[in-house]
Scaffold this motif. Structure first.
Motif, short mmCIF file in Angstrom:
data_model
loop_
_atom_site.label_atom_id
_atom_site.label_comp_id
_atom_site.label_asym_id
_atom_site.label_seq_id
_atom_site.Cartn_x
_atom_site.Cartn_y
_atom_site.Cartn_z
N GLY A 194 0.79 -1.49 -0.41
CA GLY A 194 0.09 0.09 -0.40
C GLY A 194 0.75 1.13 0.59
O GLY A 194 0.51 2.48 0.54
N MET A 195 2.10 1.51 -0.34
CA MET A 195 3.23 2.10 -0.92
C MET A 195 2.90 3.31 -1.03
O MET A 195 2.92 4.29 -1.24
CB MET A 195 4.65 1.53 -0.13
CG MET A 195 5.40 3.07 -0.47
SD MET A 195 7.33 2.09 -1.25
CE MET A 195 7.72 1.66 0.02
N ASN A 196 2.68 2.75 -2.09
CA ASN A 196 2.09 4.17 -3.37
C ASN A 196 0.60 4.10 -3.31
O ASN A 196 0.22 4.80 -4.37
CB ASN A 196 2.46 3.77 -4.75
CG ASN A 196 4.40 3.70 -4.09
OD1 ASN A 196 4.83 4.76 -3.77
ND2 ASN A 196 4.59 2.14 -4.88
N ARG A 197 -0.55 4.16 -2.40
CA ARG A 197 -2.13 4.55 -3.05
C ARG A 197 -2.42 5.18 -1.12
O ARG A 197 -1.25 5.09 -0.08
CB ARG A 197 -2.75 3.33 -2.93
CG ARG A 197 -2.41 2.02 -2.11
CD ARG A 197 -3.85 1.58 -1.99
NE ARG A 197 -4.49 1.34 -1.27
CZ ARG A 197 -6.36 0.91 -1.31
NH1 ARG A 197 -6.13 -0.20 -2.02
NH2 ARG A 197 -6.69 1.37 -0.08
N SER A 198 -3.70 5.44 -1.20
CA SER A 198 -3.97 6.31 -0.79
C SER A 198 -5.28 5.50 -0.22
O SER A 198 -6.03 5.00 -0.59
CB SER A 198 -4.21 7.69 -0.96
OG SER A 198 -5.99 7.51 -1.87
N PHE A 199 -5.80 5.78 1.36
CA PHE A 199 -6.74 5.67 2.75
C PHE A 199 -7.58 6.15 2.66
O PHE A 199 -7.34 7.09 3.21
CB PHE A 199 -6.00 4.00 3.03
CG PHE A 199 -4.81 3.75 2.67
CD1 PHE A 199 -5.54 2.38 2.35
CD2 PHE A 199 -4.04 4.07 2.64
CE1 PHE A 199 -4.55 1.08 2.11
CE2 PHE A 199 -2.92 3.31 2.41
CZ PHE A 199 -3.32 1.75 2.13
N VAL A 200 -8.72 5.34 2.65
CA VAL A 200 -10.09 6.59 3.76
C VAL A 200 -9.60 7.40 4.95
O VAL A 200 -9.79 8.65 5.10
CB VAL A 200 -11.53 5.91 3.21
CG1 VAL A 200 -11.50 4.70 3.91
CG2 VAL A 200 -12.54 6.79 3.34
N SER A 201 -9.36 6.69 5.74
CA SER A 201 -9.06 7.10 7.32
C SER A 201 -8.23 8.03 6.96
O SER A 201 -7.36 8.31 8.55
CB SER A 201 -8.74 5.90 7.63
OG SER A 201 -7.99 4.74 7.05
N GLU A 202 -7.13 7.96 6.12
CA GLU A 202 -6.21 8.79 5.94
C GLU A 202 -6.94 10.31 6.04
O GLU A 202 -6.09 11.32 6.90
CB GLU A 202 -5.07 9.14 4.82
CG GLU A 202 -4.50 8.39 4.57
CD GLU A 202 -3.53 8.37 2.92
OE1 GLU A 202 -2.26 9.26 3.59
OE2 GLU A 202 -3.64 7.35 2.65
N GLU A 203 -7.99 10.06 5.75
CA GLU A 203 -8.78 11.57 5.96
C GLU A 203 -9.78 11.80 7.57
O GLU A 203 -10.51 12.87 7.67
CB GLU A 203 -10.07 12.16 4.80
CG GLU A 203 -9.27 11.68 3.92
CD GLU A 203 -8.31 12.81 3.17
OE1 GLU A 203 -8.59 14.00 3.75
OE2 GLU A 203 -7.02 12.30 3.21
#
Length: 385
Positions: free
Chosen positions: A218-227
């Motif tokens: 998952g190093m090069n993607r984002s996740f919804v919980s980052e917000e």
């Protein structure tokens, strides 16, 4: 919020692999069930498990679990849960659901009741009657199994199989999570050669390279919980820094892919470049009947055609016979084949040393495992060379 419970969902057959990955991250309180692995952790684990789990489908935050035999019971027990601890007053919280062998079998009704219960709890928390739901997303799921309701919030967003390198796709791609599972269930390690003679768009070789170099999927993607405001940005920075610190970018690998379809190999090369692994993975157009290697030991891991469509049965039988002839010549190699074809061993000409039931999407498959001898350890002189 020192301790929370997370659920790593998994395809049937991969639960034990996901559990091993969770334990490798340092989380010990692990419970394995069909389709999911539950573990106790902290807020940082939301970041780390999303970044590192290779075989899980997604990571869910478990808000509560209880028996529910009536809609009133579902409403009251859902309302009693601490939704305001996670969802801010401007958060978007759609509700999804599923029900298996439960008295509350109407999924739309269960979704509506859970939505209403969460709203009522939010009203008490934020002292307001209306929520615009225009900020970060908190996808709630009510899952009923044998009258037990499990309430979760999705922390991943897009499924964890979406690593970011596969922007194009062939007709029936192997999911990245399953490809990683095939590798982790094998005897392959980064010091051994790996060949995929049906590499298609390159998923197995790419996942092997990521594993070999310890690159977080998952190093090069984002996740919804980052917000989510409840998770400090410093935790995400800490978790992402860990992925870079632990990656072994300079580790040499010997990974090879081949396929008879030249067009699909163009996709493979494109995806390999997107994953920045073109120096580690070598692909070529080659029928399996011509497969050979100059190396004495290694692993073959592959996902050949299954023969699911009409008119493919004879062709697939021939492919499996060719595999048997060629692979038997490579008798010092370990060989791993996933297929849904029940006649595989008959055509291949040899019983597997071990078999495991796995699912490729909704297709029930068998993972046939043939073990070669352990490679000799290099002596000191070879190591120094």
């Amino acid at each position: 919020m020192d301790k929370i419970q997370l659920i790593a969902t998994a395809a049937f057959g991969l639960e034990a692999v996901v559990a091993r990955e969770v334990r490798d991250l340092g989380y010990e309180d692990v419970k394995v069930e069909n389709g999911r692995v539950t573990f106790t952790a902290d807020l940082l684990a939301i970041c780390r498990s999303n970044l590192w789990l290779r075989t899980a489908d997604r990571v869910l935050l478990k808000v509560g679990e209880f028996k529910a035999y009536s809609f009133d019971e579902l409403f009251e027990k859902t309302k009693a849960l601490p939704w305001g601890d996670w969802i801010p007053e401007d958060g978007e919280f759609p509700v999804e659901g599923k029900s298996i062998r439960s008295k509350l079998f109407s999924v739309p009704d269960c979704q509506a009741i859970v939505k209403k219960a969460v709203v009522e709890k939010m009203k008490l928390k934020y002292k307001r009657d209306w929520f615009e739901e225009n900020a970060a997303k908190y996808r709630i799921e009510v899952a009923l199994l044998n009258d037990v309701a499990t309430l979760t919030i999705d922390t991943s967003g897009a499924g964890l199989h979406k690593r970011g390198y596969r922007t194009l796709s062939n007709k029936a791609p192997l999911k990245e999570t399953l490809a990683a599972g095939l590798i982790l269930l094998s005897y392959w390690n980064p010091d051994r050669v790996l060949i995929d003679p049906f590499c298609g768009s390159g998923t197995i070789p790419i996942e092997a390279a990521l594993i070999g170099k310890n690159i977080a999927p998952g190093m090069n993607r984002s996740f919804v919980s980052e917000e989510w405001p409840v998770i400090p940005k410093d935790l995400w920075r800490q978790a992402r820094k860990e992925t870079h610190d632990l990656a072994q970018y300079d580790r040499p690998l010997r990974i090879y892919g081949s396929d008879i379809d030249g067009e699909v190999l163009k996709l493979a090369r494109y995806h390999i470049e997107e994953a920045m692994l073109e120096d580690e993975i070598h692909v070529q157009k080659l029928p399996v009947s011509e497969l050979a290697s100059r190396f004495d030991y290694g692993c073959i891991i592959c996902n050949p055609p299954y023969g699911e469509r009409l008119g493919e049965v004879e062709e697939v039988a021939r492919i499996y016979k060719d595999m048997g002839k060629v692979f038997r010549k490579m008798d010092t190699w370990s060989q791993y084949v996933i297929t849904s074809n029940p006649e595989f061993e008959t055509h291949y000409g040899k019983k597997a040393d071990k078999k495991r039931k796995l699912y490729n999407g909704r297709i029930e498959c068998t993972y046939y495992q043939y073990y070669g001898p352990r490679p000799p350890r290099p002596n000191k002189e070879q190591t120094q060379e």
